[in-house]
Design a protein around this motif. Sequence first.
Motif, short mmCIF file in Angstrom:
data_model
loop_
_atom_site.label_atom_id
_atom_site.label_comp_id
_atom_site.label_asym_id
_atom_site.label_seq_id
_atom_site.Cartn_x
_atom_site.Cartn_y
_atom_site.Cartn_z
N UNK A 1 55.88 3.34 -4.21
CA UNK A 1 55.56 2.56 -5.51
C UNK A 1 54.71 1.26 -5.09
N UNK A 2 54.67 0.74 -3.96
CA UNK A 2 53.64 -0.24 -3.40
C UNK A 2 52.42 0.27 -3.57
N UNK A 3 52.07 1.54 -2.76
CA UNK A 3 50.86 2.14 -2.90
C UNK A 3 50.27 2.22 -4.28
N UNK A 4 51.25 2.91 -4.91
CA UNK A 4 50.82 3.47 -6.52
C UNK A 4 50.46 2.13 -7.43
N UNK B 1 60.14 -5.27 -11.81
CA UNK B 1 60.46 -6.47 -10.90
C UNK B 1 59.31 -7.05 -10.28
N UNK B 2 58.00 -6.38 -10.15
CA UNK B 2 56.82 -6.96 -9.86
C UNK B 2 56.36 -8.06 -10.75
N UNK C 1 66.67 -1.74 -19.76
CA UNK C 1 66.58 -3.19 -19.33
C UNK C 1 65.11 -3.66 -18.70
N UNK C 2 64.60 -4.46 -19.55
CA UNK C 2 62.99 -5.09 -19.12
C UNK C 2 62.13 -4.18 -19.86
N UNK D 1 58.89 8.48 -15.25
CA UNK D 1 58.09 6.97 -15.26
C UNK D 1 59.44 6.04 -15.15
N UNK D 2 60.69 6.33 -15.29
CA UNK D 2 61.41 5.44 -15.44
C UNK D 2 61.69 4.25 -14.21
N UNK D 3 61.88 5.02 -13.04
CA UNK D 3 61.92 4.24 -11.92
C UNK D 3 60.55 3.59 -11.49
N UNK D 4 59.49 4.19 -11.53
CA UNK D 4 58.20 3.27 -11.44
C UNK D 4 58.16 2.05 -12.34
N UNK D 5 58.57 2.34 -13.76
CA UNK D 5 58.54 1.07 -14.56
C UNK D 5 59.31 0.01 -14.14
#
Length: 410
Positions: free
Chosen positions: A387-390, A23-24, A40-41, A14-18
């Motif tokens: 990630x955009x689709x998800x 960012x979104x 961070x974040x 889940x790290x990269x998706x998070x």
Amino acid sequence: MRILFLHDNFPAQFGALGKYLVHEGWEVWFGTQRKGASFPGFNVFTYSPHRAVTKSVHPYAANYERAVLAGQAAARAGLALKKKGFMPDIVMAHSGWGPGLFVKDIWPDTAYIGYFEWYYSAQAPDVAYLAGTGRDADDDLRARARNAAILMDLAHCDGAVCPTEFQKAQFPSCFQEKLEVFHDGIDTDYYRPASGVRLRLGALDLSHTDKVITYVARGMEPYRGFPAFMKALERVLKEEPEAHAVIVGEDRVAYGKQLPAGESYKQKALKDCNLDWERVHFTGLLSRGDYLKVLQSSAVHAYLTIPFVLSWSMMEAMSAGCALVASNVAPVREVLSEGEALLVDHRNTNKIADEIIGLLRSPELRARLGANARKKILEGYAAKTLYLLKRDWLEKMAASASPGRAKKFH
């Protein structure tokens, strides 16, 4: 949008998706058992089971009790947050380990998304592939019981994610419609080719050779073909005097049965394989940057596996433009096809050696395979596309789980 990830490990899948969702503009929370975790974040909190699994518990029930204890701990942490007014739009949890078992009891109107990796069965492809390796009826019965927590999640989650079609196919047919196939995604901007890289890692200096054979896995075990790779190296290093092998991973078993206490597959290889050990280099775990250097310096990358969960490392190697010798099994064939790698039955160690030696002697073929492998990742598995689709799918799940709050998502 506020999303809560639950995973005993951190940051895991889940790290990269998070990071992307932050960012979104999303508010990202993460609950984990990993002490000291931070990113961070992210708003990170920890949970911890209040006791260990009962020593006398039935062996078939041990994994379920472990999952319930983790779920109870995560639930207690969630209830404490709820008392402070915390209400996530989405909770996404790794299924099988338990942290998401009671999400819908705490937040009934929150979309609960389960992340499903594997369904255990005596007829599963990994079991069939290893037939005759000492498995007994107890192993088969324990495998079925191991699905208890997974089935609970499947029954009450609002949405379900599975990384590959092969993994989805292992689940009972009555649940497969619920499973959406979304790979975790590969950072193709980071894992990219770099021409002329020669490997230097601290005291390890292989800058004198361009014949570096690489192997990457979390552990060293038959599930990831480690014994077969080491046996194949006997011929490869004998016939290719300039070749060196770099092995990334820990001396442990990540998947499959452990050896008796005090034994490991690395120790067995050191004892049983006739190798020039000055040309075999075990790096242990590496930083992300050093791992990339290994991939970019690779002449031939060996990815060997039984039919099981596909490793990120294979697809990261593809993205980095590596020429792969890979196992000819269903999860690999879902991603790699003819012209993108050389596929072998890794139980045939002579065939592994043949293919590695052939690639070491053919720079043109290596370049073609590596370019085609990267193209496949760019077209179908690039994180920035997935990630955009998800994200869009998660928003739909959140809206459908709580129609009263649907306006929030539009």
